[in-house]
Design an enzyme around this catalytic site. Structure first.
Site, short mmCIF file in Angstrom:
data_model
loop_
_atom_site.label_atom_id
_atom_site.label_comp_id
_atom_site.label_asym_id
_atom_site.label_seq_id
_atom_site.Cartn_x
_atom_site.Cartn_y
_atom_site.Cartn_z
N ARG A 64 9.42 2.07 1.97
CA ARG A 64 9.96 2.46 3.27
C ARG A 64 11.23 3.28 3.16
O ARG A 64 11.59 4.01 4.10
CB ARG A 64 10.14 1.21 4.15
N GLU A 101 13.51 -10.95 -2.03
CA GLU A 101 13.56 -12.16 -1.20
C GLU A 101 12.25 -12.93 -1.39
O GLU A 101 12.20 -14.13 -1.26
CB GLU A 101 13.74 -11.73 0.26
P1 AMP Z 1 16.22 -7.28 -1.48
O1 AMP Z 1 15.98 -6.80 -2.87
O2 AMP Z 1 16.13 -8.77 -1.37
O3 AMP Z 1 17.50 -6.71 -0.90
O4 AMP Z 1 15.01 -6.76 -0.58
C1 AMP Z 1 15.02 -5.48 -0.07
C2 AMP Z 1 13.68 -4.81 -0.15
O5 AMP Z 1 12.62 -5.68 0.21
C3 AMP Z 1 13.62 -3.64 0.78
O6 AMP Z 1 12.91 -2.58 0.14
C4 AMP Z 1 12.88 -4.15 1.98
O7 AMP Z 1 12.00 -3.19 2.47
C5 AMP Z 1 12.13 -5.39 1.51
N1 AMP Z 1 12.40 -6.58 2.31
C6 AMP Z 1 13.05 -7.70 1.90
N2 AMP Z 1 13.13 -8.61 2.85
C7 AMP Z 1 12.54 -8.08 3.93
C8 AMP Z 1 12.32 -8.51 5.28
N3 AMP Z 1 12.72 -9.74 5.69
N4 AMP Z 1 11.68 -7.68 6.12
C9 AMP Z 1 11.28 -6.46 5.73
N5 AMP Z 1 11.44 -5.98 4.47
C10 AMP Z 1 12.07 -6.78 3.58
#
Ligand code: AMP
Length: 176
Positions: A64, A101
């Site tokens: 995205r 996550e």
């Molecule tokens: P992080 O590495 O935990 O910061 O996760 C960020 C990445 O995971 C981004 O590329 C987001 O598109 C996706 N992502 C993580 N959590 C979510 C969420 N709750 N909703 C949508 N996309 C998420």
């Protein structure tokens, strides 16, 4: 005007509970993409922040981050660098592993996509734990890029992702 735009964009984010697994509230940005005005607003909000920064290239994170990052790069008239999930890029890559996550993964960037000293802004749709973007930052640093800041449409502040990205400055527009 800006506060107005932020409110409309916020209302355009759809919460999808328990996707892709139980306990996660997925922030779905597709309602923003399908609405011509909201999509334009979402790009303009990044652009307003980028104008005035001496940017050589925008780096976007799979998948995205490409939607926003590529449009911003086009509007600024600078190059766009994709950071992709492992195994997707055909040429020589640098690689970094990260935790999401909701899982673990690795991502890659072409070794020749950033020249040493080039000034970079990193763009993704959402900052959660910061695992993904700090791995992206590590890739940019590895090839000698100068990461000016990381920008996100959405920040899940309760996950403190910006602490993981320090000392890289973090900018986000819609906060939960
Ligand atoms: P992080 O590495 O935990 O910061 O996760 C960020 C990445 O995971 C981004 O590329 C987001 O598109 C996706 N992502 C993580 N959590 C979510 C969420 N709750 N909703 C949508 N996309 C998420």
């Amino acid at each position: 005007m800006i506060a107005d735009t932020i409110e409309r964009l916020r209302a355009g984010v759809r919460d999808v509970p328990n996707f892709p697994k139980h306990g996660i509230i997925f922030k779905d940005i597709t309602p923003i993409l399908v609405d011509a005005q909201l999509f334009r607003d979402s790009i303009d909000i990044f652009l307003a922040r980028c104008r005035g920064l001496p940017i050589d290239k925008i780096v976007g994170i799979d998948a995205r981050g490409f939607l926003f990052g590529a449009a911003v790069a086009y509007a600024l008239g600078v190059g766009f660098v994709p950071i992709r999930k492992k195994g997707k890029l055909p040429f020589k890559t640098e690689s970094a592993s990260y935790s999401l996550e909701y899982g673990d993964a690795a991502m890659e960037m072409h070794v020749d996509s950033i020249a040493p000293g080039e000034k970079i802004v990193l763009i993704d749709d959402l900052l959660a734990t910061g695992g993904t973007s700090s791995a992206a930052a590590a890739l940019i640093n590895k090839v000698g890029g100068d990461l000016l800041e990381a920008q996100f449409l959405i920040e899940l502040e309760f996950l403190h992702g910006r602490e993981k990205l320090a000392p890289t400055p973090v900018v986000s527009f819609l906060k939960w």
